[in-house]
Design a protein around this motif. Structure first.
Motif, PDB file in Angstrom:
ATOM      1  N   GLU A  42       0.821  -1.391   0.018  1.00  0.00           N
ATOM      2  CA  GLU A  42       0.017   0.037  -0.079  1.00  0.00           C
ATOM      3  C   GLU A  42       0.786   1.342   0.038  1.00  0.00           C
ATOM      4  OE1 GLU A  42      -2.675  -0.220   3.425  1.00  0.00           O
ATOM      5  OE2 GLU A  42      -3.845  -1.802   2.640  1.00  0.00           O
ATOM      6  N   LEU A  43       2.053   1.268   0.336  1.00  0.00           N
ATOM      7  CA  LEU A  43       2.952   1.954   0.380  1.00  0.00           C
ATOM      8  C   LEU A  43       3.800   2.347  -0.725  1.00  0.00           C
ATOM      9  CD1 LEU A  43       4.385   2.247   4.306  1.00  0.00           C
ATOM     10  CD2 LEU A  43       2.437   3.385   3.349  1.00  0.00           C
ATOM     11  N   GLY A  44       3.731   1.270  -1.740  1.00  0.00           N
ATOM     12  CA  GLY A  44       4.579   1.196  -2.717  1.00  0.00           C
ATOM     13  C   GLY A  44       5.629   0.371  -2.817  1.00  0.00           C
ATOM     14  N   VAL A  45       5.844  -0.275  -1.663  1.00  0.00           N
ATOM     15  CA  VAL A  45       7.172  -0.933  -1.157  1.00  0.00           C
ATOM     16  C   VAL A  45       6.852  -2.463  -1.191  1.00  0.00           C
ATOM     17  CG1 VAL A  45       8.999  -1.355   0.418  1.00  0.00           C
ATOM     18  CG2 VAL A  45       7.872   1.002   0.135  1.00  0.00           C
ATOM     19  N   ALA A  46       7.763  -3.220  -1.498  1.00  0.00           N
ATOM     20  CA  ALA A  46       7.719  -4.614  -1.663  1.00  0.00           C
ATOM     21  C   ALA A  46       7.896  -5.230  -0.267  1.00  0.00           C
ATOM     22  CB  ALA A  46       8.608  -5.667  -2.740  1.00  0.00           C
ATOM     23  N   SER A  47       7.302  -6.215  -0.035  1.00  0.00           N
ATOM     24  CA  SER A  47       7.517  -7.010   1.335  1.00  0.00           C
ATOM     25  C   SER A  47       8.496  -8.170   1.202  1.00  0.00           C
ATOM     26  CB  SER A  47       6.090  -7.444   2.024  1.00  0.00           C
ATOM     27  OG  SER A  47       6.381  -8.092   3.570  1.00  0.00           O
ATOM     28  N   THR A  48       9.650  -7.948   1.801  1.00  0.00           N
ATOM     29  CA  THR A  48      10.831  -8.763   1.586  1.00  0.00           C
ATOM     30  C   THR A  48      11.328  -9.495   2.814  1.00  0.00           C
ATOM     31  OG1 THR A  48      12.485  -7.343   1.663  1.00  0.00           O
ATOM     32  CG2 THR A  48      11.264  -7.876  -0.480  1.00  0.00           C
ATOM     33  N   SER A  49      12.310 -10.354   3.003  1.00  0.00           N
ATOM     34  CA  SER A  49      12.895 -11.039   4.231  1.00  0.00           C
ATOM     35  C   SER A  49      13.789  -9.478   4.510  1.00  0.00           C
ATOM     36  CB  SER A  49      13.749 -12.044   3.916  1.00  0.00           C
ATOM     37  OG  SER A  49      14.623 -11.685   3.026  1.00  0.00           O
ATOM     38  N   GLU A  50      14.172  -8.765   4.032  1.00  0.00           N
ATOM     39  CA  GLU A  50      15.111  -7.681   4.376  1.00  0.00           C
ATOM     40  C   GLU A  50      14.292  -6.716   5.016  1.00  0.00           C
ATOM     41  OE1 GLU A  50      15.077  -9.067   1.340  1.00  0.00           O
ATOM     42  OE2 GLU A  50      17.280  -9.649   1.277  1.00  0.00           O
ATOM     43  N   THR A  51      12.895  -6.320   4.322  1.00  0.00           N
ATOM     44  CA  THR A  51      12.206  -5.356   5.111  1.00  0.00           C
ATOM     45  C   THR A  51      11.444  -5.969   6.376  1.00  0.00           C
ATOM     46  OG1 THR A  51      10.200  -6.047   3.672  1.00  0.00           O
ATOM     47  CG2 THR A  51      11.458  -4.128   3.215  1.00  0.00           C
ATOM     48  N   SER A  52      11.299  -7.174   6.534  1.00  0.00           N
ATOM     49  CA  SER A  52      10.803  -7.873   7.805  1.00  0.00           C
ATOM     50  C   SER A  52      11.908  -7.559   8.703  1.00  0.00           C
ATOM     51  CB  SER A  52      10.439  -9.216   7.356  1.00  0.00           C
ATOM     52  OG  SER A  52       9.328  -9.474   6.588  1.00  0.00           O
ATOM     53  N   ALA A  53      12.900  -8.027   8.454  1.00  0.00           N
ATOM     54  CA  ALA A  53      14.087  -8.093   9.356  1.00  0.00           C
ATOM     55  C   ALA A  53      14.395  -6.680  10.106  1.00  0.00           C
ATOM     56  CB  ALA A  53      15.511  -8.484   8.591  1.00  0.00           C
ATOM     57  N   ARG A  75      12.778   4.379   1.967  1.00  0.00           N
ATOM     58  CA  ARG A  75      12.700   5.388   1.076  1.00  0.00           C
ATOM     59  C   ARG A  75      11.232   5.719   0.889  1.00  0.00           C
ATOM     60  NH1 ARG A  75      16.859   3.471  -3.668  1.00  0.00           N
ATOM     61  NH2 ARG A  75      18.691   3.462  -1.991  1.00  0.00           N
ATOM     62  N   ILE A  76      10.461   5.963   2.044  1.00  0.00           N
ATOM     63  CA  ILE A  76       8.971   6.610   2.021  1.00  0.00           C
ATOM     64  C   ILE A  76       9.291   7.898   2.802  1.00  0.00           C
ATOM     65  CG2 ILE A  76       6.951   6.323   2.910  1.00  0.00           C
ATOM     66  CD1 ILE A  76       7.510   4.215   0.528  1.00  0.00           C
ATOM     67  N   PRO A  77       8.977   8.992   2.296  1.00  0.00           N
ATOM     68  CA  PRO A  77       8.904  10.450   2.645  1.00  0.00           C
ATOM     69  C   PRO A  77       7.629  10.546   3.653  1.00  0.00           C
ATOM     70  CG  PRO A  77       8.147  10.640   0.533  1.00  0.00           C
ATOM     71  CD  PRO A  77       8.495   9.232   0.814  1.00  0.00           C
ATOM     72  N   TYR A  78       7.893  11.353   4.636  1.00  0.00           N
ATOM     73  CA  TYR A  78       6.815  11.570   5.456  1.00  0.00           C
ATOM     74  C   TYR A  78       6.979  12.878   6.242  1.00  0.00           C
ATOM     75  CZ  TYR A  78       9.924  10.701   9.435  1.00  0.00           C
ATOM     76  OH  TYR A  78      10.785  10.639  10.515  1.00  0.00           O
ATOM     77  N   GLU A  79       5.757  13.414   6.678  1.00  0.00           N
ATOM     78  CA  GLU A  79       5.619  14.558   7.640  1.00  0.00           C
ATOM     79  C   GLU A  79       5.290  13.998   9.072  1.00  0.00           C
ATOM     80  OE1 GLU A  79       6.433  17.439   6.889  1.00  0.00           O
ATOM     81  OE2 GLU A  79       6.695  17.220   4.756  1.00  0.00           O
ATOM     82  N   GLU A  80       5.761  14.505  10.142  1.00  0.00           N
ATOM     83  CA  GLU A  80       5.308  14.467  11.536  1.00  0.00           C
ATOM     84  C   GLU A  80       3.926  14.005  11.642  1.00  0.00           C
ATOM     85  OE1 GLU A  80       7.077  13.577  14.773  1.00  0.00           O
ATOM     86  OE2 GLU A  80       8.422  13.350  13.254  1.00  0.00           O
ATOM     87  N   ASN A  81       3.197  14.824  11.156  1.00  0.00           N
ATOM     88  CA  ASN A  81       1.654  14.596  11.124  1.00  0.00           C
ATOM     89  C   ASN A  81       0.863  13.418  10.474  1.00  0.00           C
ATOM     90  OD1 ASN A  81       1.532  16.873  12.694  1.00  0.00           O
ATOM     91  ND2 ASN A  81       0.885  18.196  10.992  1.00  0.00           N
ATOM     92  N   ASP A  82       1.847  12.765   9.593  1.00  0.00           N
ATOM     93  CA  ASP A  82       1.467  11.675   8.806  1.00  0.00           C
ATOM     94  C   ASP A  82       1.711  10.344   9.555  1.00  0.00           C
ATOM     95  OD1 ASP A  82       1.036  12.972   6.604  1.00  0.00           O
ATOM     96  OD2 ASP A  82       3.054  12.807   5.686  1.00  0.00           O
ATOM     97  N   LEU A  83       2.590  10.235  10.723  1.00  0.00           N
ATOM     98  CA  LEU A  83       3.083   8.940  11.460  1.00  0.00           C
ATOM     99  C   LEU A  83       1.986   8.191  11.827  1.00  0.00           C
ATOM    100  CD1 LEU A  83       6.375  10.449  13.130  1.00  0.00           C
ATOM    101  CD2 LEU A  83       6.197   8.926  11.130  1.00  0.00           C
ATOM    102  N   ASP A  84       0.993   8.958  12.660  1.00  0.00           N
ATOM    103  CA  ASP A  84      -0.014   7.971  13.232  1.00  0.00           C
ATOM    104  C   ASP A  84      -0.961   7.461  12.371  1.00  0.00           C
ATOM    105  OD1 ASP A  84       1.080   8.525  15.769  1.00  0.00           O
ATOM    106  OD2 ASP A  84      -0.455  10.021  16.372  1.00  0.00           O
ATOM    107  N   PRO A  85      -1.174   8.177  11.178  1.00  0.00           N
ATOM    108  CA  PRO A  85      -2.291   7.431  10.311  1.00  0.00           C
ATOM    109  C   PRO A  85      -1.438   6.605   9.417  1.00  0.00           C
ATOM    110  CG  PRO A  85      -2.322   9.956  10.109  1.00  0.00           C
ATOM    111  CD  PRO A  85      -1.301   9.621  10.932  1.00  0.00           C
ATOM    112  N   ILE A  86      -0.190   6.818   9.191  1.00  0.00           N
ATOM    113  CA  ILE A  86       0.708   5.506   8.591  1.00  0.00           C
ATOM    114  C   ILE A  86       0.635   4.342   9.234  1.00  0.00           C
ATOM    115  CG2 ILE A  86       2.863   4.893   7.778  1.00  0.00           C
ATOM    116  CD1 ILE A  86       3.480   7.982   6.723  1.00  0.00           C
ATOM    117  N   PHE A  87       0.872   4.459  10.491  1.00  0.00           N
ATOM    118  CA  PHE A  87       0.894   3.228  11.337  1.00  0.00           C
ATOM    119  C   PHE A  87      -0.507   2.561  11.494  1.00  0.00           C
ATOM    120  CE2 PHE A  87       1.244   0.474  15.200  1.00  0.00           C
ATOM    121  CZ  PHE A  87       2.699   0.249  14.937  1.00  0.00           C
ATOM    122  N   GLU A  88      -1.632   3.524  11.502  1.00  0.00           N
ATOM    123  CA  GLU A  88      -3.106   2.842  11.553  1.00  0.00           C
ATOM    124  C   GLU A  88      -2.948   2.010  10.424  1.00  0.00           C
ATOM    125  OE1 GLU A  88      -5.521   2.990  13.646  1.00  0.00           O
ATOM    126  OE2 GLU A  88      -4.489   3.893  14.952  1.00  0.00           O
ATOM    127  N   GLY A  89      -2.373   2.422   9.273  1.00  0.00           N
ATOM    128  CA  GLY A  89      -2.643   1.230   8.009  1.00  0.00           C
ATOM    129  C   GLY A  89      -2.027   0.001   8.429  1.00  0.00           C
TER     130      GLY A  89
END
Length: 227
Positions: free
Chosen positions: A30-41, A77-91
């Motif tokens: 949903e963030l445009g990033v592949a889920s891999t063993s590296e991202t999991s680690a 490599r996902i840019p964000y603003e501080e106000n985005d953090l809680d909504p991103i984590f909700e996903g």
């Protein structure tokens, strides 16, 4: 004589590791990033780092989530603003919550503990709200005894005081209680320091393999307790 069992929750009764993997597989695309063993680690590493701060009561539960994202998002490599953090984590959280399941060996183990007349309780480092929700979603509400968390006790594992206080709450001396959990550092060593017996539930066979009280499944728990 053994009278009680303190059960860990995540990766002991509930498949937390599997739920995290499933959540990342749903959330990262949903963030445009592949889920891999590296991202999991990477996710596991930042989660553990900031959960330590929560366990030590240095940050709120919400803040440790934000800190995880501050470390994690730049590395994928996902840019964000501080106000985005809680909504991103909700996903992520929605995906994680949808993946909560109890392990297949839990029902048999709880039945065996009940047949043996043992008092059970859950000792976990999570929040009361989230851990109660896990028990309900996994069909374990009302089946595992009282739930004790860092919020209830004021102290978290690996402090031996967490185990002593939990034993006090269930009215049993530590010497009559066994701790069962997946983390050797959080569920075994400090439990023994508090005077409990402890069994390492090493579901992923990661060791330490020289641990004398070690199981890889809850199926053998009742037999192990009788030794």
């Amino acid at each position: 004589m053994l009278r009680g069992v303190l059960l860990d929750l995540d990766d002991t009764l509930i498949d937390h590791h599997g739920a995290v993997r499933a959540a990342l597989d749903l959330w990262l695309p949903e963030l445009g990033v592949a889920s891999t063993s590296e991202t999991s680690a990477l996710w596991d590493e930042v989660q553990e780092r900031h959960m330590v701060a929560w366990r030590e009561r240095r940050v709120s539960f919400a803040e440790q989530r934000r800190r995880r994202l501050r470390d994690f998002l730049p590395q994928i490599r996902i840019p964000y603003e501080e106000n985005d953090l809680d909504p991103i984590f909700e996903g992520y959280l929605r995906a994680y919550e949808s993946s909560w399941r109890r392990f297949p060996d839990v029902d048999e183990a709880l039945a065996a503990l009940g047949a043996a007349g043992l008092t059970t309780a859950v000792l976990t480092n999570g929040t009361v709200e989230q851990q109660r929700a896990k028990l309900a979603k996994a069909g374990l509400e009302g089946r595992v005894g009282p739930l004790f968390t860092v919020e209830d006790l004021g102290v978290a594992k690996p402090s031996p005081d967490a185990f002593r206080l939990a034993c006090e709450r269930i009215g049993l001396e530590p010497a009559r209680v066994v701790s069962v959990g997946d983390r050797h550092d959080l569920d075994v060593l400090p439990a023994r320091a508090a005077g409990l017996r402890a069994i390492h539930l090493d579901r992923r066979d990661a060791g330490p393999h020289d641990e004398p009280d070690r199981l890889t499944t809850l199926t053998g728990l009742a037999a192990a307790l009788s030794r």
